[in-house]
Design a protein around this motif. Structure first.
Motif, PDB file in Angstrom:
ATOM      1  N   LEU A 137       0.916  -1.326  -0.198  1.00  0.00           N
ATOM      2  CA  LEU A 137      -0.023  -0.189  -0.073  1.00  0.00           C
ATOM      3  C   LEU A 137       0.727   1.293   0.106  1.00  0.00           C
ATOM      4  O   LEU A 137       0.702   2.355  -0.734  1.00  0.00           O
ATOM      5  CB  LEU A 137      -0.854  -0.034   1.318  1.00  0.00           C
TER       6      LEU A 137
ATOM      7  N   GLY B  16      -2.763  12.103   3.130  1.00  0.00           N
ATOM      8  CA  GLY B  16      -2.343  11.974   1.848  1.00  0.00           C
ATOM      9  C   GLY B  16      -1.493  13.233   1.096  1.00  0.00           C
ATOM     10  O   GLY B  16      -0.733  13.645   1.696  1.00  0.00           O
TER      11      GLY B  16
ATOM     12  N   LEU C 126      -5.251  17.368   0.132  1.00  0.00           N
ATOM     13  CA  LEU C 126      -6.532  17.906  -0.400  1.00  0.00           C
ATOM     14  C   LEU C 126      -7.389  18.442   1.152  1.00  0.00           C
ATOM     15  O   LEU C 126      -7.887  19.288   1.009  1.00  0.00           O
ATOM     16  CB  LEU C 126      -7.451  16.737  -0.873  1.00  0.00           C
TER      17      LEU C 126
ATOM     18  N   LEU D 161       0.847   7.285   5.801  1.00  0.00           N
ATOM     19  CA  LEU D 161       1.948   5.943   5.627  1.00  0.00           C
ATOM     20  C   LEU D 161       2.930   6.110   4.539  1.00  0.00           C
ATOM     21  O   LEU D 161       4.092   5.987   4.701  1.00  0.00           O
ATOM     22  CB  LEU D 161       1.101   5.017   5.071  1.00  0.00           C
TER      23      LEU D 161
ATOM     24  N   MET E  65       3.281  10.730  -0.686  1.00  0.00           N
ATOM     25  CA  MET E  65       2.099  11.610  -0.437  1.00  0.00           C
ATOM     26  C   MET E  65       2.321  12.677   0.367  1.00  0.00           C
ATOM     27  O   MET E  65       1.892  14.000   0.024  1.00  0.00           O
ATOM     28  CB  MET E  65       0.889  10.762   0.074  1.00  0.00           C
TER      29      MET E  65
ATOM     30  N   SER F 291      -2.312   1.961  12.020  1.00  0.00           N
ATOM     31  CA  SER F 291      -2.714   0.547  12.704  1.00  0.00           C
ATOM     32  C   SER F 291      -2.114   0.486  13.939  1.00  0.00           C
ATOM     33  O   SER F 291      -2.069  -0.572  14.590  1.00  0.00           O
ATOM     34  CB  SER F 291      -2.607  -0.479  11.844  1.00  0.00           C
TER      35      SER F 291
ATOM     36  N   ILE G  48     -10.034  11.361   6.424  1.00  0.00           N
ATOM     37  CA  ILE G  48     -10.991  11.150   4.938  1.00  0.00           C
ATOM     38  C   ILE G  48     -10.243  10.502   4.030  1.00  0.00           C
ATOM     39  O   ILE G  48      -9.450  10.674   3.610  1.00  0.00           O
ATOM     40  CB  ILE G  48     -11.199  12.856   4.473  1.00  0.00           C
ATOM     41  N   GLY G  49     -11.030   9.451   3.473  1.00  0.00           N
ATOM     42  CA  GLY G  49     -10.713   8.535   2.485  1.00  0.00           C
ATOM     43  C   GLY G  49      -9.818   7.264   2.991  1.00  0.00           C
ATOM     44  O   GLY G  49      -9.375   6.667   2.114  1.00  0.00           O
TER      45      GLY G  49
HETATM   46  C1  LIG Z   1      -7.432   7.632  -0.510  1.00  0.00           C
HETATM   47  S1  LIG Z   1      -5.983   8.237   0.155  1.00  0.00           S
HETATM   48  C2  LIG Z   1      -6.853   9.544   1.080  1.00  0.00           C
HETATM   49  C3  LIG Z   1      -5.894  10.866   1.365  1.00  0.00           C
HETATM   50  C4  LIG Z   1      -6.484  12.150   1.782  1.00  0.00           C
HETATM   51  N1  LIG Z   1      -7.140  12.117   3.355  1.00  0.00           N
HETATM   52  C5  LIG Z   1      -7.826  12.480   0.868  1.00  0.00           C
HETATM   53  O1  LIG Z   1      -8.683  12.653   1.205  1.00  0.00           O
HETATM   54  O2  LIG Z   1      -7.238  12.577  -0.285  1.00  0.00           O
HETATM   55  C6  LIG Z   1      -5.693   7.269   1.346  1.00  0.00           C
HETATM   56  C7  LIG Z   1      -4.398   7.467   2.496  1.00  0.00           C
HETATM   57  O3  LIG Z   1      -4.499   6.773   3.577  1.00  0.00           O
HETATM   58  C8  LIG Z   1      -3.083   6.422   3.664  1.00  0.00           C
HETATM   59  N2  LIG Z   1      -3.047   5.341   4.565  1.00  0.00           N
HETATM   60  C9  LIG Z   1      -3.269   4.081   4.162  1.00  0.00           C
HETATM   61  N3  LIG Z   1      -2.936   3.174   5.144  1.00  0.00           N
HETATM   62  C10 LIG Z   1      -2.409   3.904   6.085  1.00  0.00           C
HETATM   63  C11 LIG Z   1      -2.015   3.445   7.386  1.00  0.00           C
HETATM   64  N4  LIG Z   1      -1.970   2.217   8.055  1.00  0.00           N
HETATM   65  N5  LIG Z   1      -1.643   4.657   8.078  1.00  0.00           N
HETATM   66  C12 LIG Z   1      -1.409   5.767   7.831  1.00  0.00           C
HETATM   67  N6  LIG Z   1      -1.938   6.208   6.510  1.00  0.00           N
HETATM   68  C13 LIG Z   1      -2.301   5.391   5.858  1.00  0.00           C
HETATM   69  C14 LIG Z   1      -2.361   6.295   2.409  1.00  0.00           C
HETATM   70  O4  LIG Z   1      -1.029   6.471   2.063  1.00  0.00           O
HETATM   71  C15 LIG Z   1      -3.243   7.605   1.314  1.00  0.00           C
HETATM   72  O5  LIG Z   1      -2.426   8.665   1.582  1.00  0.00           O
END
Ligand SMILES: C[S@@+](CC[C@H](N)C(=O)[O-])C[C@H]1O[C@@H](n2cnc3c(N)ncnc32)[C@H](O)[C@@H]1O
Length: 231
Positions: free
Chosen positions: A41, A91, A94, A112, A116, A135, A151-152
């Motif tokens: 991921l 991310g 945004l 993560l 990003m 996590s 968000i997301g």
């Molecule tokens: C769909 S993007 C959403 C980003 C932003 N919040 C937006 O709305 O555009 C999901 C984000 O979650 C982060 N992510 C996924 N798993 C994660 C984890 N275990 N810990 C921290 N971030 C995580 C990814 O790196 C990614 O930037």
């Protein structure tokens, strides 16, 4: 076929007529929703970072959740300029950019993916940007934020419901958690049940979890969860 559910790993196509199929640019998202573990991921988002914003802003996606979440923060938590906010899973920034448009000046972001975060830095919306794995317990002080936005990121193959109790820990009493959860995983993946537990233990009040536009252009909807922290 116009696909309007939130299922992963299916290429979304809009075929208004069979002669002119319009394939949406959603392959990255499908891969993200079916990623096999954290390292996969992380690398995927590192790669996707450069085109993430433009991919999701296209009319066939029209990712409205960041702007809607910023408006939700202002509606419930008050003047964004006065709030210390943690944007969890920030991310490319945004959400931070949308909050900054409403006056926010104190936003920290964790994610993560360093790729990003590098894009998020360019928004100039964030005071602090750090890598973190949601996590695991957050390296943040208890009661140190007025608001957490997520968000997301509470989504397929990303971050599970357990993180919500960590959000409650880092938000001060009477502060807020604003998070999206896709409609199709709200109950099946246990977000609803985790929130019920927080409510039953009087740690939080569920103020709202209405379903609304998320990736509006693709017809995908999500819950906008508004939790008030009680303890
Ligand atoms: C769909 S993007 C959403 C980003 C932003 N919040 C937006 O709305 O555009 C999901 C984000 O979650 C982060 N992510 C996924 N798993 C994660 C984890 N275990 N810990 C921290 N971030 C995580 C990814 O790196 C990614 O930037």
């Amino acid at each position: 076929m116009i696909q309007s559910n939130n299922s992963p790993a299916t290429t979304q196509q809009s075929t208004k007529s069979n002669k002119e199929p319009v394939t949406t640019n959603i392959e990255w998202l499908n891969r993200a929703y079916s990623a096999d573990g954290l390292p996969a991921l992380r690398s995927l988002y590192d790669e996707w970072a450069a085109s993430y914003d433009s991919d999701l802003s296209k009319s066939d996606q029209n990712y409205v959740a960041p702007a809607l979440s910023a408006a939700t923060v202002a509606k419930y938590a008050g003047n964004p300029a006065a709030l210390k906010i943690l944007d969890a899973g920030c991310g490319t920034g945004l959400v931070g950019a949308a909050l900054a448009n409403l006056g926010s000046k104190q936003i920290d972001g964790v994610d993560l993916s360093q790729g990003m975060l590098d894009v998020a830095r360019k928004t100039n919306a964030y005071s602090v940007l750090e890598t973190a794995d949601l996590s695991k317990p957050l390296e943040k002080e208890t009661d140190s934020y007025d608001v957490v936005t997520c968000i997301g990121t509470l989504t397929h193959a990303h971050v599970g419901p357990e993180v919500l109790s960590e959000f409650v820990r880092v938000v001060r009493k009477d502060g807020w958690i604003i998070a999206t959860v896709l409609d199709d995983i709200w109950e099946p993946v246990g977000y609803r049940a985790e929130i019920d537990k927080l409510v039953a233990s009087k740690k939080a009040e569920l103020v709202s979890a209405d379903s609304g536009d998320y990736r509006k252009g693709a017809g995908v909807s999500a819950r906008m969860v508004v939790l008030k922290v009680l303890a």
